[in-house]
Structures are given as structure tokens and as C-alpha cells.
Scaffold this active site. Structure first.
Site, PDB file in Angstrom:
ATOM      1  N   CYS A 101       0.891  -1.713  -0.444  1.00  0.00           N
ATOM      2  CA  CYS A 101      -0.293   0.252  -0.170  1.00  0.00           C
ATOM      3  C   CYS A 101       0.948   1.166   0.276  1.00  0.00           C
ATOM      4  O   CYS A 101       0.051   2.511  -0.909  1.00  0.00           O
ATOM      5  CB  CYS A 101      -1.048   0.075   1.150  1.00  0.00           C
ATOM      6  SG  CYS A 101      -0.437  -0.937   2.673  1.00  0.00           S
ATOM      7  N   ARG A 155       7.724 -10.537   5.337  1.00  0.00           N
ATOM      8  CA  ARG A 155       7.453 -10.050   6.609  1.00  0.00           C
ATOM      9  C   ARG A 155       8.194 -11.079   7.560  1.00  0.00           C
ATOM     10  O   ARG A 155       7.557 -12.440   7.468  1.00  0.00           O
ATOM     11  CB  ARG A 155       5.765 -10.683   7.335  1.00  0.00           C
ATOM     12  CG  ARG A 155       5.017  -9.629   6.945  1.00  0.00           C
ATOM     13  CD  ARG A 155       3.191  -9.381   6.713  1.00  0.00           C
ATOM     14  NE  ARG A 155       3.118  -8.599   6.132  1.00  0.00           N
ATOM     15  CZ  ARG A 155       1.545  -8.157   5.762  1.00  0.00           C
ATOM     16  NH1 ARG A 155       0.511  -9.194   6.430  1.00  0.00           N
ATOM     17  NH2 ARG A 155       0.900  -7.369   4.795  1.00  0.00           N
ATOM     18  N   GLN A 210       0.804 -11.414  -2.481  1.00  0.00           N
ATOM     19  CA  GLN A 210      -0.487 -10.935  -2.380  1.00  0.00           C
ATOM     20  C   GLN A 210      -1.004 -10.969  -3.508  1.00  0.00           C
ATOM     21  O   GLN A 210      -0.503  -9.798  -4.327  1.00  0.00           O
ATOM     22  CB  GLN A 210      -0.855  -9.916  -1.558  1.00  0.00           C
ATOM     23  CG  GLN A 210      -0.664  -9.728  -0.017  1.00  0.00           C
ATOM     24  CD  GLN A 210      -0.148  -9.082   0.665  1.00  0.00           C
ATOM     25  OE1 GLN A 210       0.250  -7.499   0.543  1.00  0.00           O
ATOM     26  NE2 GLN A 210      -1.210  -9.448   1.651  1.00  0.00           N
ATOM     27  N   ASP A 258      -3.344  -8.277  -4.319  1.00  0.00           N
ATOM     28  CA  ASP A 258      -3.468  -6.743  -3.684  1.00  0.00           C
ATOM     29  C   ASP A 258      -4.321  -6.166  -4.413  1.00  0.00           C
ATOM     30  O   ASP A 258      -3.597  -5.703  -5.288  1.00  0.00           O
ATOM     31  CB  ASP A 258      -2.143  -6.873  -2.966  1.00  0.00           C
ATOM     32  CG  ASP A 258      -2.433  -5.688  -1.517  1.00  0.00           C
ATOM     33  OD1 ASP A 258      -2.980  -5.684  -1.581  1.00  0.00           O
ATOM     34  OD2 ASP A 258      -1.608  -4.819  -1.436  1.00  0.00           O
ATOM     35  N   HIS A 280      -5.518  -1.341  -4.216  1.00  0.00           N
ATOM     36  CA  HIS A 280      -6.572  -0.080  -3.829  1.00  0.00           C
ATOM     37  C   HIS A 280      -6.947   0.340  -4.005  1.00  0.00           C
ATOM     38  O   HIS A 280      -6.597   0.821  -5.002  1.00  0.00           O
ATOM     39  CB  HIS A 280      -4.817   0.427  -2.891  1.00  0.00           C
ATOM     40  CG  HIS A 280      -3.847  -0.661  -1.818  1.00  0.00           C
ATOM     41  ND1 HIS A 280      -2.481  -1.087  -2.634  1.00  0.00           N
ATOM     42  CD2 HIS A 280      -4.141  -0.967  -0.571  1.00  0.00           C
ATOM     43  CE1 HIS A 280      -2.590  -1.700  -1.073  1.00  0.00           C
ATOM     44  NE2 HIS A 280      -2.937  -1.770  -0.578  1.00  0.00           N
ATOM     45  N   LYS A 289     -13.107  -3.448   8.731  1.00  0.00           N
ATOM     46  CA  LYS A 289     -12.970  -4.638   7.395  1.00  0.00           C
ATOM     47  C   LYS A 289     -14.161  -5.768   7.602  1.00  0.00           C
ATOM     48  O   LYS A 289     -14.830  -6.024   8.665  1.00  0.00           O
ATOM     49  CB  LYS A 289     -11.984  -5.717   7.251  1.00  0.00           C
ATOM     50  CG  LYS A 289     -11.727  -5.769   8.890  1.00  0.00           C
ATOM     51  CD  LYS A 289     -10.089  -6.603   8.943  1.00  0.00           C
ATOM     52  CE  LYS A 289      -9.704  -7.592  10.542  1.00  0.00           C
ATOM     53  NZ  LYS A 289      -8.769  -8.121  10.125  1.00  0.00           N
ATOM     54  N   HIS A 349      -8.299  -1.771   1.252  1.00  0.00           N
ATOM     55  CA  HIS A 349      -7.365  -2.609   1.121  1.00  0.00           C
ATOM     56  C   HIS A 349      -8.186  -3.688  -0.069  1.00  0.00           C
ATOM     57  O   HIS A 349      -8.947  -4.246   1.454  1.00  0.00           O
ATOM     58  CB  HIS A 349      -6.140  -3.030   1.612  1.00  0.00           C
ATOM     59  CG  HIS A 349      -6.002  -1.848   2.051  1.00  0.00           C
ATOM     60  ND1 HIS A 349      -4.559  -1.903   2.715  1.00  0.00           N
ATOM     61  CD2 HIS A 349      -5.885  -0.640   3.551  1.00  0.00           C
ATOM     62  CE1 HIS A 349      -3.788  -0.623   3.372  1.00  0.00           C
ATOM     63  NE2 HIS A 349      -5.413  -0.413   3.814  1.00  0.00           N
TER      64      HIS A 349
END
Length: 645
Positions: A339, A368, A386, A388, A390, A474, A520
Site C-alpha cells: 500500500c 514479513r 498478495q 493486492d 488498493h 473490514k 485494501h
RNA sequence: GCCAGCGUAGCUCAGGGGUAGAGCAACGGUUUCGUAAACCGUAGGCCAAGGGUUCAAAUCCCUUCGCUGGCUCCA
């Protein structure tokens, strides 16, 4: 004696004497129900059947088929475990022993005595022996002082510690046989319905979950009212073991790990890569349709990027350490999230309210530093990708965007054979609003809109207060796999924090600067975790369009290798993935090898097929399907070979 | 990170102070085969790594690494 009104689940009302017990009500309904009843819900509270009911109430009687029944059954089983342990290991001290989703556990302090597999069997037998005594679970109110006195005499320091936190007047004991425990219940009437017992494993667990405390021995077990049910459960465990993605990943050559590369850093082998890339392709296509713009960002980012995002402060010291360069003081971090990079893309130029929503999508690999004990196959890793994206939008677009994302997520689930799913709406803790960032009114609105969006799409949701991230509410998706296990996959999160920290803005129709809202979302979550779940869901028998090897071409002897190669070439021209098994082996052997590696199609070619320009089709797990021409074969299965739309 | 258990051939596993084992896979031959394992042979190992005890260690002890099951954590 006064009468009270009991409302049954079907809405009918029964008048009974004040003080009637749940068991008596069950018996008044039917003998069968009384025989199978385990616990009762009285005005939403699960209780013992033997407790008298002293006011008007709506009730529900629970049997083994209800969660509330199982809960009491396993809770009582935990007590039975404790009783058995106390009989076999005098001086054992007890922590807590609750029921869990599948069974129960008890945390015990065995004073350093070793406890192994053989001990489990011994304790199981003792439990069965005790269960047969048909001892009643007897509830008793005790004063705090009496309770403390009891456990002081018994020498159970953990129970005394638990008692410190309880208010006098609310304390109850339960006793069965020679065993008395501090417990709020509820319990089943007697020990006798516990007919089948299995102690599953032993693990360490900190007292009260705090690593500064002493580590106790946690004994996990499960019990059933019927031996047959235990056997079925053990079969299920066996099946789960067979489907373990770590085992199948190795056998099917999908991925591997190397100590040299580093723990938790998966290596995708060629076959696993096909699978993964097919999933990416599928998602890319769906995202283009849904109005996403693909972007690509680097695997590292300057430290200040994460100082701005707040991740450095929150996770810096518990994460991979900065990368240094020859330039003094220059530091980069492996990206733990995409992000911040996407925020910088947003900031490349001024944005108008007319540009929104902007949807930036990336298969972004992030790193991570998970704690070493937490790593597990592909489900918990230190480097993962991911799916991912946004979404930067105006506050008034949140709901609509949410609906679109829900549609995308459901499209993914149904295309991959996950037809049972639920969602959790994670909301603020209303008692603790200062823990969260963002204006109250925006939160209220977003929380309401998430719920509305989910409702509009007919999602089964559970709202959980206090589960929101500090930066926004979320929606998390849970799928149920073929063995009935639940996995958390995709997630959609509203974020007020990052737009603020990165000072993102857009010019509104009023010619003023406004702050966009960020969403997200990752339908798969991570490719790694998703692939793991998918492997276990389908036991390695992937849908055809995902299968790394779709077709094995198997010549009966080397005389037909040339024709087999021709067949393979034709398939490859239609983008069908296949291989030729031209080893000097008998056909039975080639078929077996293709079957065990779960290749969906086997095309067998011999003298007949060469003569007729055909292939003999064999389906994985289904056997011989007869001969067809190649064209016909490709036509017949064309839709299954292609990406789903 | 913490506790416990486990690390033997590419894989699955036996052996537990005295010369390192099996099956499958690999490799070389023979065989050319019709729907779930042909036959014969060959090679393959610093018994996770390092240190100790012992005349002698894969085996016993310690340390490290990794894996497994939990605990804690999870942007």
C-alpha cells in the site's frame, strides 16, 4: 406453587410449575428428547438440564446435534479427563479445561513428570472406566472464602489464582465422582453418555497465555456419544493428513523449501508455478473486467516510506532489518505491504473527484518476519505474494466499491469450487473508540455500508465488535473446505489512516481539497496460502484449467512414440499442457504413474489409435472412456481446459 | 521467540555403543508390451552441523540449525 411460562423454539408456550428443571421439560415433550438432551438454553444462556427454572423463559433443549450440546458434552469430558489424571497422577495441578471447536483440552501441571503417547492411552482407559460409573455432574454454589479454602487444602495454586478474579456470590463448583472443579458450567447430566474417548496430543501452553508464566502441559482430546462417531472423526483426521498440502506439495512437485534459501521462503517448482500463474491469469482477467489498473512496484522501499506509513514504528524492530548501501545512512526495507508504494503512485499527479475510484492492482510480493515457531508450509511464510489492490475512492463510493469487491471475491470462490463461505464484519469496539483513527462519522458510515453491502449480496455475516483494524473496519471471508474445515481467505478493509499519513487528496466538485478513502482488498489473500487451501480442498485433484499437467500421452510401446509426439504437438497448439511418457515401460506402469501424480487425462495410443488417427481417453480416477479423434477430444473438454469466465 | 518431540540415501522408513540397512526413485542392460507397479544388475551416506564422554558414537551428553505439534504474535 406458582406457575411459569416456558416458550419453546416453535413458539408454543407451556405452563409449568416454578422450579421445574430442563430435564423435566424435555421429558414432558418426549422420552426420546429426554434421553438425548445434554444441555438447555434458557433466555440465551446455556445451562445444566438439572437446574430449576424459576421465571418465565424461552428455552431450547440441546442434544448432540447442537453446538450447545456438544459444548456441554466436551466441557464435561474435560472434567472427566481431569478426574482420570488426578486418579493416575496424584498431586497433579489443574489450570483450565474448556471445550473447543473439536473437543476439549485441559492444562495441567504434572510437576515435571514426562507425559507421552503411552500415558495418553492409559488416561483414555481411565476416562472410559470413570464414565461407566454414571456419576452425576453436581453443581454447587460456594462462597469465595470456601472456594479458596478448598483449593488451598488441595494444593491447586492455579485455581486459587483464577478465584482471585471472581466475585463472591458467582462462584460455582461442579463435582463428579471424586473430582471437584471450579467451573461455571454447564455440564451434561452424568458421565455415562461419554462412550468414546480419544486423547489426541500433548502440547505446551503458558499459564493464562502469557509467555512469562509457567508452561503447563496441555492435553487435547475429543469424545463422542458413540464409538462409530469417534471412528468417523479419526477417519476425517486421516483424510486431512493425506491431503496435507505440505505432503502433496512434495509429492506433486509443486513447491519446496531449502535451508540455504531460508525458512519460510518457498521455492515454486515448475509445476507449482504453472498452477500459480494460472491463478494469477484468472485474477488479472477478472480485475481488468472490474476496472482495475495493474501496476508494478519494487520489492524494497526507502525507510522513510515506512516511517510515513507508520509500519516502521509499529513493526520495524520485529521485522527484517534494513538493507544498507555503500552510501552512509541510506536504508531500504523489504516491503511488508504494497500500500505505501501504491499511495505514492496515487500521488504522482493531482487527482480529481471525477478520476475516482482509482483501483491499483498488483501481485505484490511482500516479506514479513514471522516468528520462527509460526511458520507452517505455505500457509505461514516469510515471503508471499498478495493479489493486492488498493481502491482510492470518495467516501460516497465506499459502499458501491465494496459491493463490487464482494462480487469479485464470490466469483473467485465459486470458480474454484468453494461454495460454502461466510464473512465476518469486523467493527470497532464501541467501549474503546479512542483506539481507532479516523472521524467517528466516517466510521459509522463505513461500518453501516459494509454491512449493507454484504446484506445486498446475500452474504451470511457475523458482526464482531472490537475486531476492526485500528485504521478501519473490514470484511473477512471464510471458506469451508471439502472436509468441513474453515479457512480465512480474502479480506476487504477500509483505511482512513494511510490517506491521512500520505496526505492523499483529490479536488472535489467544490474546488476544495478532500481526502480519499482507501480500500485494501485481496480475494486470495496470498497466493501461497490460497494454493495451500486449494490443495487440501481438492486433495491435489485441481480443476482442469489449473492442473499443471493436463494430459499424459502414453504410447503402448516405443513403436508408437512418433504418433504420440504428434498428438502432443497438436495439444500444445491448442494451449493444452501435456507431456509424453516415452519411457521403456509397460502401459500399466505408465498409467499408474500418471494416476498417482493426479494427471486428469491420459491419452493412450497404440496400434489401433495410430491406424484410426484417434486417442483412447482415460480419466483420472474414472478409467477408460473409449477412443475418439483428437479434435473431438479437444472440443469435448474445451471449456474445462480454458480459464473460467 | 517459548515448551515438547523429531532430523539415517532423492522419497518412505528400519537400526539405538562394536564394518550403514530395506522398498521405491536414479543409472546400465534385457524386454516392445492394451488400461494402476516387467526382470536382472549398478551406484548412491561426514546417520542435520559442531563440540564432548568412551578403546570405540548414527546410537549417550551439550550447543546450533531445521522440521512437527502447541503457546504467543500476525500490517
Amino acid at each position: 406453587m406458582s406457575e411459569i411460562k416456558i416458550t419453546l423454539p416453535d413458539g408454543s408456550v407451556k405452563a409449568v410449575a416454578n422450579g421445574t428443571t430442563g430435564y423435566e421439560i424435555a421429558r414432558s415433550i418426549s422420552e426420546g428428547l429426554a434421553r438425548n438432551a445434554l444441555s438447555i438454553e434458557v433466555n440465551g444462556e446455556i445451562r445444566d438440564l438439572s437446574r430449576p427454572i424459576s421465571a418465565d423463559a424461552s428455552i431450547r433443549i440441546f442434544t448432540w446435534n447442537d453446538k450447545g450440546g456438544k459444548y456441554a458434552f466436551w466441557h464435561s469430558s474435560a472434567h472427566l479427563l481431569a478426574e482420570a489424571l488426578e486418579a493416575l497422577y496424584p498431586g497433579v495441578k489443574f489450570g483450565i479445561g474448556p471445550p473447543i471447536e473439536n473437543g476439549f483440552y485441559y492444562d495441567v501441571d504434572l510437576n515435571g513428570q514426562p507425559f507421552g503417547e503411552e500415558d495418553l492411552v492409559k488416561v483414555e482407559q481411565k476416562m472410559l472406566e470413570l464414565a461407566k460409573t454414571n456419576s452425576a455432574f453436581v453443581r454447587k454454589d460456594v462462597s469465595k472464602a470456601d472456594a479458596i479454602r478448598f483449593f488451598t487444602e488441595k494444593g491447586d495454586p492455579y485455581k486459587i489464582e483464577l478465584l482471585q478474579d471472581l466475585a463472591d456470590g458467582t462462584i460455582t463448583f461442579y463435582q463428579q465422582g471424586n473430582f471437584t472443579d471450579l467451573c461455571r458450567g454447564p455440564h451434561i447430566p452424568t458421565t455415562s453418555p461419554i462412550k468414546a474417548v480419544k486423547l489426541l496430543n500433548v502440547a505446551g501452553a503458558y499459564w493464562r497465555g502469557n509467555e512469562k508464566n509457567k508452561m503447563l502441559t496441555r492435553i487435547y482430546g475429543i469424545t463422542f456419544p458413540k464409538q462409530k462417531e469417534l471412528e468417523e472423526y479419526l477417519l476425517l483426521l486421516e483424510e486431512a493428513k493425506k491431503r496435507d498440502h505440505r505432503k502433496l506439495g512434495k509429492e506433486l512437485e509443486l513447491f519446496a523449501f531449502s535451508e540455504k534459501v531460508g525458512m519460510g521462503l518457498p521455492l515454486w517448482l515448475p509445476k507449482g508455478t504453472v498452477l500459480r500463474e494460472r491463478l494469477e491469469q484468472f485474477m488479472r482477467r477478472a480485475q481488468v473486467k472490474a476496472g482495475y489498473d495493474p501496476v508494478v512496484t519494487p520489492h524494497i522501499g526507502g525507510k522513510s516510506l515506512y516511517v510515513t506509513s507508520g509500519h516502521y514504528e509499529k513493526y520495524g524492530k520485529d521485522s527484517f532489518q534494513p538493507i544498507h548501501t555503500p552510501d552512509e545512512g541510506e536504508e531500504f526495507l523489504l516491503k511488508p505491504m504494497n500500500c505505501p508504494h501504491h499511495c505514492e503512485i496515487y500521488k504522482v499527479k493531482p487527482r480529481s473527484y471525477k478520476d475516482l475510484p482509482i483501483r491499483l492492482a498488483e501481485f505484490g510480493t511482500v516479506y514479513r518476519y514471522e516468528q520462527s515457531g509460526e511458520l507452517h508450509g505455505l500457509t505461514r511464510v516469510r515471503g508471499f505474494t498478495q493479489d493486492d489492490a488498493h481502491i482510492f475512492c470518495r467516501p460516497d463510493q465506499v459502499k458501491e466499491e465494496f459491493i463490487k469487491v464482494i462480487d469479485l471475491v464470490l466469483h473467485v470462490f465459486t470458480s474454484l469450487g468453494f461454495d460454502q463461505y461466510t464473512a465476518q464484519v469486523s467493527l470497532r469496539d464501541p467501549e474503546n473508540k479512542q483506539k481507532y483513527i479516523g472521524e467517528d462519522a466516517l466510521w459509522d458510515r463505513a461500518e453501516r455500508e459494509i454491512q449493507e453491502a454484504a446484506d445486498e449480496r446475500g452474504l451470511k455475516t457475523v458482526a464482531v465488535k472490537g475486531e476492526a483494524a485500528f485504521y478501519g473496519p473490514k470484511l473477512d471471508f471464510m471458506v469451508r473446505d471439502a472436509l468441513g474445515r474453515s479457512w480465512q481467505l480474502g479480506t476487504i478493509q477500509v483505511d482512513y489512516q494511510l490517506p491521512q499519513r500520505f496526505e492523499l487528496e483529490y479536488i472535489g466538485s467544490d474546488n476544495q481539497k478532500h481526502r480519499p478513502v482507501m480500500i485494501h482488498r485481496a480475494p486470495f489473500g496470498s497466493l501461497e496460502r490460497f494454493v495451500a487451501v486449494l490443495i487440501e480442498h481438492c486433495a491435489g485433484n485441481f480443476p482442469l484449467w489449473l492442473s499443471p499437467e493436463q494430459v499424459a500421452v502414453l504410447p503402448i510401446s516405443e513403436k508408437f512414440n512418433t504418433y504420440a509426439q504428434e498428438v502432443l504437438n497438436v495439444l500444445k497448439e491448442s494451449d493444452i499442457r501435456g507431456f509424453l511418457d516415452d519411457r521403456d515401460e509397460k502401459i500399466g506402469r505408465k498409467i499408474r504413474d500418471a494416476e498417482v501424480t493426479k494427471v486428469p487425462f491420459m491419452l493412450i495410443v497404440g496400434e489401433k489409435e495410430v491406424a484410426e488417427r484417434k486417442v483412447a481417453v482415460r480419466l483420472h480416477g474414472k478409467g477408460d472412456q473409449g477412443s475418439v479423434s483428437l479434435d473431438e477430444f479437444a472440443r469435448q473438454y474445451a471449456r474445462e481446459f480454458a480459464l473460467p469466465v
